[in-house]
Design an enzyme around this catalytic site. Structure first.
Site, PDB file in Angstrom:
ATOM      1  N   GLY A 159     -17.903   6.614 -18.386  1.00 49.87           N
ATOM      2  CA  GLY A 159     -17.408   5.492 -19.169  1.00 49.87           C
ATOM      3  C   GLY A 159     -18.572   4.815 -19.859  1.00 49.87           C
ATOM      4  O   GLY A 159     -18.747   4.894 -21.075  1.00 49.87           O
ATOM      5  N   SER A 160     -19.452   4.210 -19.049  1.00 55.74           N
ATOM      6  CA  SER A 160     -20.588   3.486 -19.633  1.00 55.74           C
ATOM      7  C   SER A 160     -21.537   4.424 -20.387  1.00 55.74           C
ATOM      8  O   SER A 160     -22.100   4.040 -21.407  1.00 55.74           O
ATOM      9  CB  SER A 160     -21.384   2.789 -18.519  1.00 55.74           C
ATOM     10  N   ALA A 183     -10.224   6.720 -27.909  1.00 59.17           N
ATOM     11  CA  ALA A 183     -10.445   7.387 -26.618  1.00 59.17           C
ATOM     12  C   ALA A 183     -11.893   7.826 -26.487  1.00 59.17           C
ATOM     13  O   ALA A 183     -12.307   8.843 -27.058  1.00 59.17           O
ATOM     14  CB  ALA A 183      -9.507   8.582 -26.495  1.00 59.17           C
ATOM     15  N   GLN A 233      -7.432 -21.983  -7.053  1.00 59.96           N
ATOM     16  CA  GLN A 233      -7.764 -22.794  -5.865  1.00 59.96           C
ATOM     17  C   GLN A 233      -7.141 -24.194  -5.956  1.00 59.96           C
ATOM     18  O   GLN A 233      -6.570 -24.697  -4.996  1.00 59.96           O
ATOM     19  CB  GLN A 233      -9.304 -22.892  -5.734  1.00 59.96           C
ATOM     20  N   GLY A 275      -3.588 -24.536  -5.134  1.00 57.21           N
ATOM     21  CA  GLY A 275      -3.221 -24.278  -3.738  1.00 57.21           C
ATOM     22  C   GLY A 275      -2.359 -23.024  -3.639  1.00 57.21           C
ATOM     23  O   GLY A 275      -2.549 -22.069  -4.403  1.00 57.21           O
ATOM     24  N   GLY A 276      -1.380 -23.046  -2.730  1.00 55.91           N
ATOM     25  CA  GLY A 276      -0.521 -21.868  -2.521  1.00 55.91           C
ATOM     26  C   GLY A 276       0.212 -21.446  -3.783  1.00 55.91           C
ATOM     27  O   GLY A 276       0.424 -20.257  -4.021  1.00 55.91           O
ATOM     28  N   PRO A 286     -12.658  10.777 -17.293  1.00 55.85           N
ATOM     29  CA  PRO A 286     -12.681  10.611 -15.830  1.00 55.85           C
ATOM     30  C   PRO A 286     -14.116  10.602 -15.286  1.00 55.85           C
ATOM     31  O   PRO A 286     -14.420   9.864 -14.356  1.00 55.85           O
ATOM     32  CB  PRO A 286     -11.907  11.838 -15.328  1.00 55.85           C
ATOM     33  N   GLU A 316     -22.683  -5.477 -17.009  1.00 55.21           N
ATOM     34  CA  GLU A 316     -24.033  -4.999 -16.693  1.00 55.21           C
ATOM     35  C   GLU A 316     -24.624  -4.288 -17.922  1.00 55.21           C
ATOM     36  O   GLU A 316     -25.798  -4.473 -18.259  1.00 55.21           O
ATOM     37  CB  GLU A 316     -24.007  -4.032 -15.494  1.00 55.21           C
ATOM     38  N   GLU A 319     -15.271  -5.463 -31.684  1.00 59.52           N
ATOM     39  CA  GLU A 319     -14.567  -5.142 -30.437  1.00 59.52           C
ATOM     40  C   GLU A 319     -14.942  -6.137 -29.336  1.00 59.52           C
ATOM     41  O   GLU A 319     -14.087  -6.650 -28.620  1.00 59.52           O
ATOM     42  CB  GLU A 319     -14.917  -3.715 -30.007  1.00 59.52           C
TER      43      GLU A 319
HETATM   44  C1  LIG Z   1      -7.326  -1.802 -18.678  1.00 58.72           C
HETATM   45  C2  LIG Z   1      -8.387  -0.924 -19.287  1.00 58.72           C
HETATM   46  C3  LIG Z   1      -8.274  -0.553 -20.626  1.00 58.72           C
HETATM   47  C4  LIG Z   1      -9.222   0.294 -21.198  1.00 58.72           C
HETATM   48  N1  LIG Z   1      -9.070   0.721 -22.502  1.00 58.72           N
HETATM   49  C5  LIG Z   1      -9.886   1.683 -22.985  1.00 58.72           C
HETATM   50  C6  LIG Z   1      -9.638   2.286 -24.254  1.00 58.72           C
HETATM   51  O1  LIG Z   1      -8.682   1.927 -24.979  1.00 58.72           O
HETATM   52  N2  LIG Z   1     -10.460   3.283 -24.675  1.00 58.72           N
HETATM   53  C7  LIG Z   1     -11.509   3.710 -23.929  1.00 58.72           C
HETATM   54  O2  LIG Z   1     -12.209   4.616 -24.359  1.00 58.72           O
HETATM   55  N3  LIG Z   1     -11.787   3.158 -22.715  1.00 58.72           N
HETATM   56  C8  LIG Z   1     -10.994   2.175 -22.223  1.00 58.72           C
HETATM   57  N4  LIG Z   1     -11.238   1.626 -20.994  1.00 58.72           N
HETATM   58  C9  LIG Z   1     -12.353   2.127 -20.199  1.00 58.72           C
HETATM   59  C10 LIG Z   1     -13.492   1.131 -20.049  1.00 58.72           C
HETATM   60  O3  LIG Z   1     -14.126   0.929 -21.279  1.00 58.72           O
HETATM   61  C11 LIG Z   1     -14.437   1.692 -18.963  1.00 58.72           C
HETATM   62  O4  LIG Z   1     -13.747   1.575 -17.720  1.00 58.72           O
HETATM   63  C12 LIG Z   1     -15.765   0.964 -18.915  1.00 58.72           C
HETATM   64  O5  LIG Z   1     -16.532   1.264 -20.051  1.00 58.72           O
HETATM   65  C13 LIG Z   1     -16.583   1.342 -17.674  1.00 58.72           C
HETATM   66  O6  LIG Z   1     -16.679   2.719 -17.515  1.00 58.72           O
HETATM   67  P1  LIG Z   1     -16.338   3.383 -16.091  1.00 58.72           P
HETATM   68  O7  LIG Z   1     -15.014   2.896 -15.674  1.00 58.72           O
HETATM   69  O8  LIG Z   1     -16.526   4.849 -16.221  1.00 58.72           O
HETATM   70  O9  LIG Z   1     -17.425   2.779 -15.102  1.00 58.72           O
HETATM   71  P2  LIG Z   1     -18.892   3.360 -14.831  1.00 58.72           P
HETATM   72  O10 LIG Z   1     -19.568   3.645 -16.116  1.00 58.72           O
HETATM   73  O11 LIG Z   1     -18.772   4.451 -13.842  1.00 58.72           O
HETATM   74  O12 LIG Z   1     -19.574   2.103 -14.145  1.00 58.72           O
HETATM   75  C14 LIG Z   1     -19.345   1.745 -12.774  1.00 58.72           C
HETATM   76  C15 LIG Z   1     -20.281   0.577 -12.427  1.00 58.72           C
HETATM   77  O13 LIG Z   1     -21.649   0.987 -12.627  1.00 58.72           O
HETATM   78  C16 LIG Z   1     -22.292   0.068 -13.471  1.00 58.72           C
HETATM   79  N5  LIG Z   1     -23.289   0.749 -14.315  1.00 58.72           N
HETATM   80  C17 LIG Z   1     -23.125   1.876 -15.053  1.00 58.72           C
HETATM   81  N6  LIG Z   1     -24.244   2.140 -15.735  1.00 58.72           N
HETATM   82  C18 LIG Z   1     -25.116   1.134 -15.472  1.00 58.72           C
HETATM   83  C19 LIG Z   1     -26.441   0.812 -15.889  1.00 58.72           C
HETATM   84  N7  LIG Z   1     -27.098   1.575 -16.776  1.00 58.72           N
HETATM   85  N8  LIG Z   1     -27.029  -0.305 -15.399  1.00 58.72           N
HETATM   86  C20 LIG Z   1     -26.362  -1.113 -14.522  1.00 58.72           C
HETATM   87  N9  LIG Z   1     -25.100  -0.861 -14.090  1.00 58.72           N
HETATM   88  C21 LIG Z   1     -24.504   0.236 -14.559  1.00 58.72           C
HETATM   89  C22 LIG Z   1     -21.173  -0.509 -14.354  1.00 58.72           C
HETATM   90  O14 LIG Z   1     -21.566  -1.738 -14.915  1.00 58.72           O
HETATM   91  C23 LIG Z   1     -20.057  -0.627 -13.334  1.00 58.72           C
HETATM   92  O15 LIG Z   1     -20.216  -1.820 -12.610  1.00 58.72           O
HETATM   93  C24 LIG Z   1     -10.317   0.735 -20.419  1.00 58.72           C
HETATM   94  C25 LIG Z   1     -10.441   0.335 -19.078  1.00 58.72           C
HETATM   95  C26 LIG Z   1      -9.479  -0.460 -18.508  1.00 58.72           C
HETATM   96  C27 LIG Z   1      -9.616  -0.826 -17.053  1.00 58.72           C
END
Ligand SMILES: Cc1cc2nc3c(=O)[nH]c(=O)nc-3n(C[C@H](O)[C@H](O)[C@H](O)COP(=O)(O)OP(=O)(O)OC[C@H]3O[C@@H](n4cnc5c(N)ncnc54)[C@H](O)[C@@H]3O)c2cc1C
Length: 393
Positions: free
Chosen positions: A145-146, A138, A350, A353-354, A142, A381, A256
């Site tokens: 993420g990135s 984890a 594509q 088709g349907g 909320p 990204e 990973e």
């Molecule tokens: C099905 C699923 C399973 C997952 N499993 C896990 C899990 O087990 N454990 C866990 O910890 N997480 C998990 N995740 C979370 C996932 O790793 C994050 O959703 C991902 O890292 C992106 O973070 P965010 O959703 O906060 O997007 P954001 O960080 O908010 O990014 C939103 C957009 O902004 C862009 N962006 C952000 N920063 C930059 C930058 N510096 N330059 C250019 N573009 C940028 C991103 O590329 C993206 O397009 C999971 C997600 C999903 C959907």
């Protein structure tokens, strides 16, 4: 729901595997066909797999093989076996069901193997090997993420060597099923040096699992929110040193991202094979649709890209086994194969088709499931940012 029946075209041309990997592949195929494929529609509907999938995988040698024999595992340190599991799960059309066991073995276990103390290994590894202790990691919250440095889940010393954790996490794969969650927590204000990892155990007071997140695809995979309200975590559940969380997270990124690249490459091959079957049979204007020049060119281009991708991914696998695959290569592999998977599945829909937009053929589900590959395990990204940085930019 229809699961795939055809076999991808590139098998047999690869030089990566030994006979023992082929035998293992055969026995995993039999396992999937007997234990997973028949149950899959139910799991897909329930949006979760049963915990017994983990123990069943363990019983047949398909889980956490890295765990040493004396702690209940097989002690196998050959990543090609993990590759076999990832590829066959995709080719059987059940990769979302197997996402949990694969995350357990390929993504989370390496943190424990690399950083756990002897006492922690004795305490956790037997249950991890038997599938009774399911793992999750984890990081995502909320609000972030990135940007891992913005993690706000907070750990404060309890004055007795332990920690009190408050915060929340989201999008956690295996979130509902998990028994042991490796949680990234801010324990001091230093940007990257302020993150630490804790193993939070199901049942610890204040640790709650939130609702399952309704996703667009990957339905058999359990994804949820996790909440930490004054969770008291003893010092002996810290993984690695205080402040080493970011370094630990970064050092585990190669496997990973590579395992996602391996699955995506297998997904490209599968989607291409299913589409090739379809365009050979479906007729329009009195001829198979695959014989139209546009279809031939589309499939010829995709086949070429898939062959190129296969060479690169197999090289990455070889380099990972030799310990030489770099973070930059893993990022390239992750971003390029997940992009390609989007392209191949989209063209596949594509050309169907349907019928491509129904559940009657596996291509539609593959197209939906593929989309998240460009988002998780670090967005594409972020992969490009990382590759750019290693070029001195
Ligand atoms: C099905 C699923 C399973 C997952 N499993 C896990 C899990 O087990 N454990 C866990 O910890 N997480 C998990 N995740 C979370 C996932 O790793 C994050 O959703 C991902 O890292 C992106 O973070 P965010 O959703 O906060 O997007 P954001 O960080 O908010 O990014 C939103 C957009 O902004 C862009 N962006 C952000 N920063 C930059 C930058 N510096 N330059 C250019 N573009 C940028 C991103 O590329 C993206 O397009 C999971 C997600 C999903 C959907």
């Amino acid at each position: 729901m229809t699961l795939p029946t055809s076999t991808p075209i590139v098998q047999g041309t690869r030089t990566l595997f030994e006979p023992e990997h082929d035998d293992y592949r055969e026995s995993f195929r039999r396992f999937l066909n007997a234990e997973v494929v028949p149950e899959y529609p139910k799991w897909h509907e329930n949006h979760i797999v049963p915990r017994s999938l983990f123990t069943d995988c363990a019983e047949y040698g398909f889980l956490a093989m890295e765990v040493p024999e004396e702690l209940g595992g097989s002690g196998v340190d050959d990543w090609r076996f993990n590759v076999v599991l990832a590829e066959e799960s995709v080719w059987a059309g059940v990769s979302d069901a197997m996402a949990g066991p694969l995350l357990h073995s390929d993504v989370v276990l390496p943190y424990i193997m690399a950083s756990a103390t002897e006492e922690q290994r004795q305490r956790w590894l037997p249950g991890i090997a038997s599938g009774e202790k399911i793992l999750a990691v984890a990081m995502t919250e909320p609000g972030t993420g990135s940007d891992l440095a913005a993690i706000a889940t907070r750990g404060k010393p309890d004055g007795d060597g332990g920690w009190i954790i408050n915060g929340s996490k989201t999008f956690i794969t295996n979130g509902i099923n998990a028994d042991l969650v490796v949680v990234a927590v801010r324990t001091n204000d230093d940007s990257h040096g302020g993150l630490s990892l804790f193993v939070v155990e199901d049942g610890m007071p204040g640790f709650e699992k939130g609702k399952q997140i309704e996703k667009l695809g990957q339905h058999a995979s359990d994804t949820s929110e996790l909440f930490f309200n004054d969770v008291h975590v003893p010092a002996e559940n810290m993984l690695g040193e205080e402040g080493s969380g970011f370094l630990q997270l970064v050092s585990r990124l190669v496997p990973e991202r590579l395992v996602l690249a391996v699955s995506s490459m297998a997904g490209c091959e599968a989607a291409l094979a299913w589409t090739l079957d379809y365009v050979g049979e479906r007729k329009a204007f009195g001829r198979p649709i695959g014989t139209f020049q546009h279809s031939r060119f589309t499939l010829a281009e995709l086949r070429t890209e898939v062959e190129i991708g296969r060479c690169f991914i197999d090289r990455c696998i070889e380099r990972h086994i030799a310990g030489t695959c770099t973070v930059q290569e893993a990022a390239m592999a992750k971003y390029w194969t997940t992009d390609l998977l989007g392209k191949v599945t989209d063209a596949g829909v594509q050309l169907h088709g349907g019928y491509g937009y129904t559940t009657e053929f596996p291509i539609g589900q593959a197209w939906v499931d593929a989309r998240v590959g460009r988002i998780y395990a670090g967005t594409n990204e972020i992969m490009k940012e990382l590759i750019g940085k290693t070029m001195g930019l």
